[in-house]
Enzyme design. Sequence first.
Site, short mmCIF file in Angstrom:
data_model
loop_
_atom_site.label_atom_id
_atom_site.label_comp_id
_atom_site.label_asym_id
_atom_site.label_seq_id
_atom_site.Cartn_x
_atom_site.Cartn_y
_atom_site.Cartn_z
N SER A 86 0.82 -1.21 0.00
CA SER A 86 0.00 0.00 0.00
C SER A 86 0.85 1.25 0.00
CB SER A 86 -0.93 0.00 1.21
OG SER A 86 -0.18 -0.24 2.37
N HIS A 127 -2.63 -2.89 -6.38
CA HIS A 127 -3.05 -2.60 -5.01
C HIS A 127 -4.56 -2.79 -4.86
CE1 HIS A 127 -3.62 0.40 -1.53
NE2 HIS A 127 -3.32 -0.80 -1.06
N1 CAA Z 1 -16.64 -12.07 1.92
C1 CAA Z 1 -17.96 -12.20 1.65
N2 CAA Z 1 -18.90 -11.42 2.19
C2 CAA Z 1 -18.50 -10.47 3.06
C3 CAA Z 1 -17.15 -10.26 3.40
C4 CAA Z 1 -16.19 -11.12 2.79
N3 CAA Z 1 -14.86 -11.01 3.01
N4 CAA Z 1 -17.07 -9.23 4.28
C5 CAA Z 1 -18.32 -8.80 4.50
N5 CAA Z 1 -19.19 -9.55 3.77
C6 CAA Z 1 -20.63 -9.42 3.68
C7 CAA Z 1 -21.29 -9.53 5.04
O1 CAA Z 1 -21.49 -10.86 5.38
C8 CAA Z 1 -22.58 -8.79 4.82
O2 CAA Z 1 -23.53 -9.65 4.23
P1 CAA Z 1 -25.11 -9.44 4.54
O3 CAA Z 1 -25.45 -8.10 3.92
O4 CAA Z 1 -25.72 -10.59 3.86
O5 CAA Z 1 -25.20 -9.46 6.03
C9 CAA Z 1 -22.22 -7.73 3.80
O6 CAA Z 1 -20.97 -8.13 3.21
C10 CAA Z 1 -22.07 -6.41 4.44
O7 CAA Z 1 -21.21 -6.54 5.55
P2 CAA Z 1 -21.52 -5.94 7.00
O8 CAA Z 1 -22.97 -5.98 7.30
O9 CAA Z 1 -20.55 -6.54 7.96
O10 CAA Z 1 -21.07 -4.45 6.96
P3 CAA Z 1 -21.20 -3.31 5.88
O11 CAA Z 1 -22.55 -3.21 5.28
O12 CAA Z 1 -20.64 -2.14 6.58
O13 CAA Z 1 -20.22 -3.72 4.71
C11 CAA Z 1 -17.96 -3.26 4.10
C12 CAA Z 1 -18.90 -4.07 4.96
C13 CAA Z 1 -18.05 -3.69 2.65
C14 CAA Z 1 -16.56 -3.57 4.64
C15 CAA Z 1 -18.32 -1.73 4.20
O14 CAA Z 1 -18.41 -1.36 5.53
C16 CAA Z 1 -17.30 -0.86 3.52
O15 CAA Z 1 -17.31 -0.70 2.32
N6 CAA Z 1 -16.40 -0.26 4.34
C17 CAA Z 1 -15.30 0.53 3.84
C18 CAA Z 1 -14.19 -0.38 3.44
C19 CAA Z 1 -13.01 0.37 2.98
O16 CAA Z 1 -12.94 1.58 2.93
N7 CAA Z 1 -11.97 -0.40 2.61
C20 CAA Z 1 -10.74 0.16 2.17
C21 CAA Z 1 -9.80 0.21 3.32
S1 CAA Z 1 -8.29 0.92 2.85
C22 CAA Z 1 -7.44 -0.35 2.17
O17 CAA Z 1 -7.82 -1.49 2.14
C23 CAA Z 1 -6.16 -0.05 1.50
C24 CAA Z 1 -5.01 0.30 2.29
O18 CAA Z 1 -3.96 0.33 1.67
C25 CAA Z 1 -5.02 0.62 3.70
#
Ligand code: CAA
Length: 297
Positions: free
Chosen positions: A119, A142
């Site tokens: 990253s 990435h």
């Molecule tokens: N595989 C399959 N399904 C998954 C999963 C996975 N790994 N993780 C979550 N899910 C599913 C959950 O089971 C859930 O299913 P249901 O709707 O059937 O219950 C659904 O996805 C939604 O999950 P949650 O209810 O737990 O929570 P949510 O609605 O908040 O979604 C999220 C989760 C997609 C992570 C959302 O919160 C999101 O988009 N968050 C921001 C993530 C983000 O910004 N990521 C980037 C981080 S920075 C980075 O990665 C780079 C770096 O270099 C630092």
Amino acid sequence: MEIKKVGVLGCGLMGSGIAQTAATAGFETIVREVSGELCEKGLGGIEKSLGKFAEKGTITADQQKEIRARLTSTTSLDDLADCDIIIEAIIENLETKRETYAQLDKICKPETIFASNTSSISITEMMTATSSERQQRFIGLHFFNPVPLMKLVEVVRTVLTDEALYEQAIEFGKQLGKVTVRATDRSGFIVNRLLVPYMLDAIRALEEGVGNIVDIDNAMKLGLNYPMGPFTLGDFVGLDTTYYIAEIMFNEYREKRFAPPPLLKRMVLAGLYGRKSGRGFYDYTKDARNPTPMNLV
Ligand code: CAA
């Protein structure tokens, strides 16, 4: 050369997500971890995630089996010899990465593309651990956490990346079902270049008393329709990781906006890494779905 076989180095959170994504897209995929135990753990996580998709009907039970059948694991780097592309997602440590790339350079066929999921570490600095032929076939790919759900992949080129190879990498990103963006090898690429100063500024705002943890999180989440506020996101990414990325970016740009605030450093020193350690800006130990804010300032 057509990409058929994908090698993934590291089967942690990012590596397992990348391997799952590659196998789901139809590629024969092999993951390498340092121990059998870590291989099992990574593959277990993939099975759990595939199970969720199957439950939701995103994939059928047959597809779930086919995807799983395309995935194998190993503890030996030698087993990656015939991969067409290697995507590395091991520990964010330049020396470890350089040593691994130097070894792989000798093991893999000359056409194998090397791609790092780092990253913030310079792709160029990793690339120089390999032969001059390989250096033209070295890129950044990435991905974002959770990889199976997040649509983006940043495709990063260096000053030596072969033009046609880069276009092939963009195509490969699309074959993985992702939206690709082009970026050059500058620390943080596009997303972290903009995200990290934002997250660090949220911590400074907290330290200055502009608002409390919950209010700053709610303001950014609901005011901008972001999926998470900055503190929930920091806990999700890992505060040790956030601190580490900020340090690398600060060293590269020497600009105040990338400097980790004192509170972040102290939280990391105290072991408050976020979700993975149970506590960060929030305490997840009692109820992970309804965490309570920590008393930090
Ligand atoms: N595989 C399959 N399904 C998954 C999963 C996975 N790994 N993780 C979550 N899910 C599913 C959950 O089971 C859930 O299913 P249901 O709707 O059937 O219950 C659904 O996805 C939604 O999950 P949650 O209810 O737990 O929570 P949510 O609605 O908040 O979604 C999220 C989760 C997609 C992570 C959302 O919160 C999101 O988009 N968050 C921001 C993530 C983000 O910004 N990521 C980037 C981080 S920075 C980075 O990665 C780079 C770096 O270099 C630092």
